[in-house]
Scaffold this motif. Structure first.
Motif, PDB file in Angstrom:
ATOM      1  N   GLY A 102       0.767  -1.100  -0.111  1.00 31.25           N
ATOM      2  CA  GLY A 102       0.138   0.013   0.183  1.00 31.25           C
ATOM      3  C   GLY A 102       0.907   1.205   0.054  1.00 31.25           C
ATOM      4  O   GLY A 102       2.003   1.258   0.565  1.00 31.25           O
ATOM      5  N   CYS A 103       0.379   2.303  -0.494  1.00 28.59           N
ATOM      6  CA  CYS A 103       0.968   3.584  -0.630  1.00 28.59           C
ATOM      7  C   CYS A 103      -0.083   4.628  -0.772  1.00 28.59           C
ATOM      8  O   CYS A 103      -1.150   4.663  -1.094  1.00 28.59           O
ATOM      9  N   TRP A 104       0.267   6.002  -0.058  1.00 23.93           N
ATOM     10  CA  TRP A 104      -0.779   7.071  -0.257  1.00 23.93           C
ATOM     11  C   TRP A 104      -0.780   7.656  -1.832  1.00 23.93           C
ATOM     12  O   TRP A 104       0.313   7.834  -2.328  1.00 23.93           O
ATOM     13  N   GLU A 108      -8.306  10.029  -6.528  1.00 22.42           N
ATOM     14  CA  GLU A 108      -8.973   9.767  -7.867  1.00 22.42           C
ATOM     15  C   GLU A 108      -8.048   9.055  -8.878  1.00 22.42           C
ATOM     16  O   GLU A 108      -8.245   8.659  -9.907  1.00 22.42           O
ATOM     17  N   LEU A 109      -6.833   8.818  -8.143  1.00 14.93           N
ATOM     18  CA  LEU A 109      -5.644   8.089  -9.017  1.00 14.93           C
ATOM     19  C   LEU A 109      -5.700   6.571  -8.685  1.00 14.93           C
ATOM     20  O   LEU A 109      -5.440   6.024  -7.596  1.00 14.93           O
ATOM     21  N   SER A 110      -5.864   5.644  -9.769  1.00 18.50           N
ATOM     22  CA  SER A 110      -5.821   4.258  -9.781  1.00 18.50           C
ATOM     23  C   SER A 110      -4.067   3.765  -9.876  1.00 18.50           C
ATOM     24  O   SER A 110      -3.678   4.288 -10.817  1.00 18.50           O
ATOM     25  N   VAL A 111      -3.618   3.153  -9.141  1.00 18.30           N
ATOM     26  CA  VAL A 111      -1.974   2.938  -9.095  1.00 18.30           C
ATOM     27  C   VAL A 111      -2.206   1.301  -9.402  1.00 18.30           C
ATOM     28  O   VAL A 111      -2.772   0.428  -8.997  1.00 18.30           O
ATOM     29  N   ALA A 112      -0.890   0.938  -9.982  1.00 17.79           N
ATOM     30  CA  ALA A 112      -0.706  -0.398 -10.151  1.00 17.79           C
ATOM     31  C   ALA A 112       0.749  -0.527 -10.554  1.00 17.79           C
ATOM     32  O   ALA A 112       1.555   0.440 -10.426  1.00 17.79           O
ATOM     33  N   HIS A 150       9.548  -3.938  -2.869  1.00 22.47           N
ATOM     34  CA  HIS A 150       7.986  -3.370  -2.576  1.00 22.47           C
ATOM     35  C   HIS A 150       8.082  -2.346  -3.706  1.00 22.47           C
ATOM     36  O   HIS A 150       8.613  -1.415  -3.821  1.00 22.47           O
ATOM     37  N   ASN A 151       6.883  -2.643  -4.429  1.00 21.94           N
ATOM     38  CA  ASN A 151       6.312  -1.655  -5.329  1.00 21.94           C
ATOM     39  C   ASN A 151       7.685  -1.478  -6.477  1.00 21.94           C
ATOM     40  O   ASN A 151       7.484  -0.485  -7.035  1.00 21.94           O
TER      41      ASN A 151
END
Length: 311
Positions: free
Chosen positions: A145-147, A151-155, A262-263
């Motif tokens: 998880g991240c901040w 409205e922004l979808s993250v992948a 991570h990410n």
């Protein structure tokens, strides 16, 4: 004319209420948060019955709790935050189970800790203590998880995850120095190579105490024969079985993943391997003043009897 808004002060009860919502539904769940205060809608008898049911069944979500209350008492809570407030008033918390082995032996753990502390309290200046282990990181990204703006979808891009790196390593908690071997196979030969490198890295040490787990290759006849050399300065100490929490290098592997995988997606296995090995070989010793608090020997005994085993 500037207008200043008064900062919102969160009461500890409110913080406790939103945490389970975030754990269940993430940021989206917090968007509907509405803390229901006031008196409890359940009678004292109903509250006790609810507490007993929770203690027996350990429900995973507030939805299960709300459904049980509705079916049992005919009372429906309109918001999840109201249920969270109720559960907190009843002394309940949203807990994540600790994964423990069924074969943990508290007595052996306590004996190991006493032996280790005795060694450290009497350790001469010409002796060193090292922790060793093997790890097999796979070429893949670990999403966490991240901040981000709502409205922004993250992948994250994902790699194949079919190749893995075999690392036989060791760390000195006093200095943060590491020895990291990139090997084709972790076995008796790689164990001897690791121990020989440790002897070469500590030429002035009369004895080097190496703590490791009970993997079969650590007990191999080939390793025992190498240790039997008259001039051998290595002394092995075996961590009790099923006790990775008693080997600090396991915490180093966790630190490695937080900083490397991570990410973060590496397009090639070579890039992945280089990043992993560079972190262990150079970044850890270079930044040991920062990392030392995360890789420690603050051992404790884990007793399965102190836990309610679920599942």
């Amino acid at each position: 004319m500037c207008r200043f808004t008064r900062p919102v002060l969160w009461h500890t009860d409110a913080v406790g209420a939103v945490h389970p919502i975030y754990m269940e539904d993430g940021i989206e769940g917090l968007a509907t948060f509405n803390h229901e205060g006031g008196s409890c809608r359940l009678t004292a008898e109903q509250q006790e019955k609810l507490k007993s049911w929770i203690g027996e069944t350990l429900p995973r979500t507030t939805r299960q709790v709300g459904a049980w209350i509705t079916n049992e008492f005919g009372i429906e809570y309109q918001t999840r935050s109201g249920l969270i407030a109720l559960l907190h008033r009843l002394g309940m918390e949203h807990r994540r189970p600790t994964a423990i082995s069924r074969k943990l032996d508290p007595a052996k753990q306590a004996a190991f800790i006493r032996s280790y502390e005795s060694l450290m309290n009497q350790l001469p200046a010409d002796e060193a203590v090292i922790f060793a282990d093997a790890v097999h990181p796979t070429h893949t990204v670990r999403p966490v998880g991240c901040w981000a703006p709502k409205e922004l979808s993250v992948a994250v891009e994902q790699s194949s995850g079919r190749q893995r790196l075999n690392v036989h390593g060791a760390i000195d908690l006093e200095t943060g120095r590491t020895v990291v071997q990139d090997v084709l196979t972790v076995d008796a030969v790689s164990t001897i190579a690791l121990l020989a490198t440790l002897e070469a890295r500590y030429p002035k040490m009369r004895q080097i105490h190496v703590f490791l787990d009970n993997a079969r290759y650590h007990h191999a006849k080939l390793v025992q024969a190498w240790l039997a050399r008259p001039d051998c300065r290595i002394k092995l100490h075996y961590v009790p079985a099923y006790c990775p929490h008693l080997n600090p290098i396991e915490r180093l592997w966790g630190l490695m993943h937080r900083h490397v995988t991570h990410n973060t997606c590496y397009k090639s296995f070579r890039e992945f391997s280089t990043a992993m090995l560079n972190f262990l070989r150079y970044e850890v010793p270079r930044n040991w003043d920062i990392f030392c608090d995360e890789v420690t020997d603050n051992f404790r005994v884990i007793n399965p009897k102190e836990f309610r085993i679920i599942g």
